[in-house]
Write an enzyme that holds these catalytic residues in place. Sequence first.
Site, PDB file in Angstrom:
ATOM      1  N   THR A 184       0.854  -1.184   0.000  1.00 25.76           N
ATOM      2  CA  THR A 184       0.000   0.000   0.000  1.00 25.76           C
ATOM      3  C   THR A 184       0.891   1.237   0.000  1.00 25.76           C
ATOM      4  O   THR A 184       2.047   1.167   0.399  1.00 25.76           O
ATOM      5  CB  THR A 184      -0.885   0.045   1.256  1.00 25.76           C
ATOM      6  OG1 THR A 184      -0.015   0.016   2.392  1.00 25.76           O
ATOM      7  CG2 THR A 184      -1.817  -1.124   1.323  1.00 25.76           C
ATOM      8  N   GLU A 329      -6.092  -3.357  -0.905  1.00 23.67           N
ATOM      9  CA  GLU A 329      -6.581  -4.443  -0.036  1.00 23.67           C
ATOM     10  C   GLU A 329      -7.828  -5.139  -0.573  1.00 23.67           C
ATOM     11  O   GLU A 329      -8.227  -6.187  -0.067  1.00 23.67           O
ATOM     12  CB  GLU A 329      -6.906  -3.882   1.360  1.00 23.67           C
ATOM     13  CG  GLU A 329      -5.687  -3.473   2.180  1.00 23.67           C
ATOM     14  CD  GLU A 329      -5.273  -2.021   1.949  1.00 23.67           C
ATOM     15  OE1 GLU A 329      -5.567  -1.482   0.860  1.00 23.67           O
ATOM     16  OE2 GLU A 329      -4.652  -1.443   2.847  1.00 23.67           O
ATOM     17  N   LYS A 438     -13.388  18.120  10.905  1.00 28.26           N
ATOM     18  CA  LYS A 438     -14.334  18.047  12.017  1.00 28.26           C
ATOM     19  C   LYS A 438     -14.593  19.443  12.555  1.00 28.26           C
ATOM     20  O   LYS A 438     -13.784  19.991  13.286  1.00 28.26           O
ATOM     21  CB  LYS A 438     -13.809  17.116  13.101  1.00 28.26           C
ATOM     22  CG  LYS A 438     -13.858  15.671  12.612  1.00 28.26           C
ATOM     23  CD  LYS A 438     -13.436  14.673  13.660  1.00 28.26           C
ATOM     24  CE  LYS A 438     -13.651  13.270  13.097  1.00 28.26           C
ATOM     25  NZ  LYS A 438     -12.678  12.308  13.547  1.00 28.26           N
ATOM     26  N   TRP A 443     -19.098  16.556  10.640  1.00 23.71           N
ATOM     27  CA  TRP A 443     -18.110  16.239   9.609  1.00 23.71           C
ATOM     28  C   TRP A 443     -18.354  17.038   8.338  1.00 23.71           C
ATOM     29  O   TRP A 443     -19.474  17.102   7.830  1.00 23.71           O
ATOM     30  CB  TRP A 443     -18.167  14.750   9.253  1.00 23.71           C
ATOM     31  CG  TRP A 443     -17.672  13.850  10.337  1.00 23.71           C
ATOM     32  CD1 TRP A 443     -17.227  14.241  11.568  1.00 23.71           C
ATOM     33  CD2 TRP A 443     -17.574  12.433  10.291  1.00 23.71           C
ATOM     34  NE1 TRP A 443     -16.852  13.144  12.301  1.00 23.71           N
ATOM     35  CE2 TRP A 443     -17.058  12.017  11.537  1.00 23.71           C
ATOM     36  CE3 TRP A 443     -17.851  11.473   9.330  1.00 23.71           C
ATOM     37  CZ2 TRP A 443     -16.823  10.678  11.840  1.00 23.71           C
ATOM     38  CZ3 TRP A 443     -17.625  10.148   9.628  1.00 23.71           C
ATOM     39  CH2 TRP A 443     -17.115   9.746  10.866  1.00 23.71           C
TER      40      TRP A 443
HETATM   41  P1  AMP Z   1      -4.969   2.483  -3.000  1.00 21.76           P
HETATM   42  O1  AMP Z   1      -4.864   1.299  -2.124  1.00 21.76           O
HETATM   43  O2  AMP Z   1      -3.678   3.209  -3.181  1.00 21.76           O
HETATM   44  O3  AMP Z   1      -5.596   2.129  -4.317  1.00 21.76           O
HETATM   45  O4  AMP Z   1      -5.921   3.563  -2.299  1.00 21.76           O
HETATM   46  C1  AMP Z   1      -7.241   3.228  -1.951  1.00 21.76           C
HETATM   47  C2  AMP Z   1      -7.984   4.453  -1.537  1.00 21.76           C
HETATM   48  O5  AMP Z   1      -8.167   5.353  -2.632  1.00 21.76           O
HETATM   49  C3  AMP Z   1      -9.392   4.180  -1.075  1.00 21.76           C
HETATM   50  O6  AMP Z   1      -9.430   3.708   0.248  1.00 21.76           O
HETATM   51  C4  AMP Z   1     -10.048   5.544  -1.249  1.00 21.76           C
HETATM   52  O7  AMP Z   1      -9.747   6.404  -0.180  1.00 21.76           O
HETATM   53  C5  AMP Z   1      -9.383   6.070  -2.491  1.00 21.76           C
HETATM   54  N1  AMP Z   1     -10.243   5.822  -3.658  1.00 21.76           N
HETATM   55  C6  AMP Z   1     -10.155   4.838  -4.565  1.00 21.76           C
HETATM   56  N2  AMP Z   1     -11.103   4.959  -5.515  1.00 21.76           N
HETATM   57  C7  AMP Z   1     -11.844   6.042  -5.189  1.00 21.76           C
HETATM   58  C8  AMP Z   1     -12.987   6.687  -5.761  1.00 21.76           C
HETATM   59  N3  AMP Z   1     -13.561   6.246  -6.882  1.00 21.76           N
HETATM   60  N4  AMP Z   1     -13.481   7.773  -5.128  1.00 21.76           N
HETATM   61  C9  AMP Z   1     -12.909   8.249  -3.998  1.00 21.76           C
HETATM   62  N5  AMP Z   1     -11.838   7.690  -3.421  1.00 21.76           N
HETATM   63  C10 AMP Z   1     -11.296   6.601  -4.001  1.00 21.76           C
END
Ligand code: AMP
Length: 541
Positions: A184, A329, A438, A443
């Site tokens: 990640t 994940e 916040k 929120w």
């Molecule tokens: P990653 O593991 O680097 O792909 O990051 C995942 C995170 O990206 C998610 O938990 C979200 O916070 C954000 N994310 C992924 N897709 C979207 C989406 N379509 N809209 C808003 N946030 C997103």
Amino acid sequence: MQGIMQDWPLTVDKILEHARLQNADREIVTRRVEGNIVRTTYGELYNVSKQVSNALKDEGIGLGDRVATLGWNSARHMAAWYGTMGIGAVLHTINPRLHPEQIAWIANHAEDKVLIFDKTFLPIVEAIKGELKTIKTFVIFADKDTMPENSLGAVAFDLWIDGRSTTCRWGDFPETTACGLCYTSGTTGNPKGVLYSHRSNVLHTLVTMSKDAMGMGADDVVLPVVPMFHANAWGLALSCPATGANMVMPGAQMDGASIYELLDTEKVTITAAVPTVWLMLLTYLQENNLKLPHLRKVIIGGSAIPENILRAFEQDYEVDVVHAWGMTETSPLGTLGTLPPHLVDADVDTRMEQKLKQGRPPFGVELKIVDDDHKDLPRDGETSGRLLVRGAAIAAGYFKGDGGDVLDEDGWFDTGDVANIDQYGTMQITDRAKDVIKSGGEWISSIDIENIAVGHPKVANAAAIGIYHPKWDERPLLIVQAAEGQSPTKEEVLEQLEGKIAKWWTPDDVAFVDEIPLGATGKINKLALRETFKDYKLPTA
Ligand code: AMP
């Protein structure tokens, strides 16, 4: 009583085996780092992948050993994947956009034994070679003529596999065997490894091929701009060979002109990437008065879709936009924004409003939202809470036990996102848990503010963060990067928000920066922004 059906382990080598038998002539087209276009087929990919397996076995690689790549999307990268996974070794895709020190840390943590990489990244690998403790073999995606001078004793990929047998036993291990490793982005603390299994990858593939998900067939031509090091190119490196769709691999060139050229000459029907890529493409199309006659669907995810991108694709270019949410994940697809049946014939504004939401989970993914006390919240499309996920291809923990137990007692994984879910199961992300502003115990969604702000033609990018406020605890500050050649005022930016958000959500101030920092996966780096603005004093404070 047991069912009386065959035991057919769900291993990913079966995907390429199927492609070879059913769609041997379907193509993988790659723009090489040298700039030239090369074409191969699933039939040939199968043979090259077997040669990779034999080359790896000669290096002593076997079940469970980690083979790393630092590579752009290419047919050679696909061969490295299937060649590694087929023999039960673990393909570890490293994100080259990470800081070199983080790359070294990850490779050491994963105990990678082989590193296969594009020559673009040679300077990075040479800079950190002294720190790489476990890598014995370096391979560069090149042939005799394109192999760069190097101090690693690296071998050219084409020579490494040349003349090797195309016969090698694949599969033959339990479906729960580890198959892929992806760290990640690690915005807090060290990155953590998500370890996909053969079974989870195959199930994710089956889930995402359906019409309400990626929805593709053997006659499609798919351009994954999203990199293979970003959670399996959203599964496309598996689902394309599984369906028999042609793949078009952009290599290192992801600017508007290069992507347009591939979309046009290869008659691409489906493509996928993060919003920033589409902003570059749309600008290029508009400046050159071009159309997209072949493209039927664009999948956009990784961060929320700005409304101007959605409307441009749908209304100016007649391309169906599918919003996707997921994370490393979740393999990564968690929800897809195809229209639910009751909205298919709705008016255009209703459809656009729906498509800005992250969408519905396909079969195989369960979602729910909970409050801070972990109590279930209603599916009313309004109440926001922490988003939890459970399913066939969702992480149950991290590599080497990092981060401890990540599942609650019912097996739910906390995504760290904040969302609402409506009665039809449509999920809408309102924030990252750590990015929510916040204000007075309530929120404020930073994402909502940002998406509306970037709709202003003078704004290139925008980020809202919470700044300390003596009365409200936090109030929003909107940080803006102006579009090229533009200098918007604070008033113009705030006017853009007027009437589109609750009044008390209006940022207390607007700050302008030359560039909003992006992280390794193209998302706004709020951690860096919070650091830069940590002593910022709001005019209202
Ligand atoms: P990653 O593991 O680097 O792909 O990051 C995942 C995170 O990206 C998610 O938990 C979200 O916070 C954000 N994310 C992924 N897709 C979207 C989406 N379509 N809209 C808003 N946030 C997103």
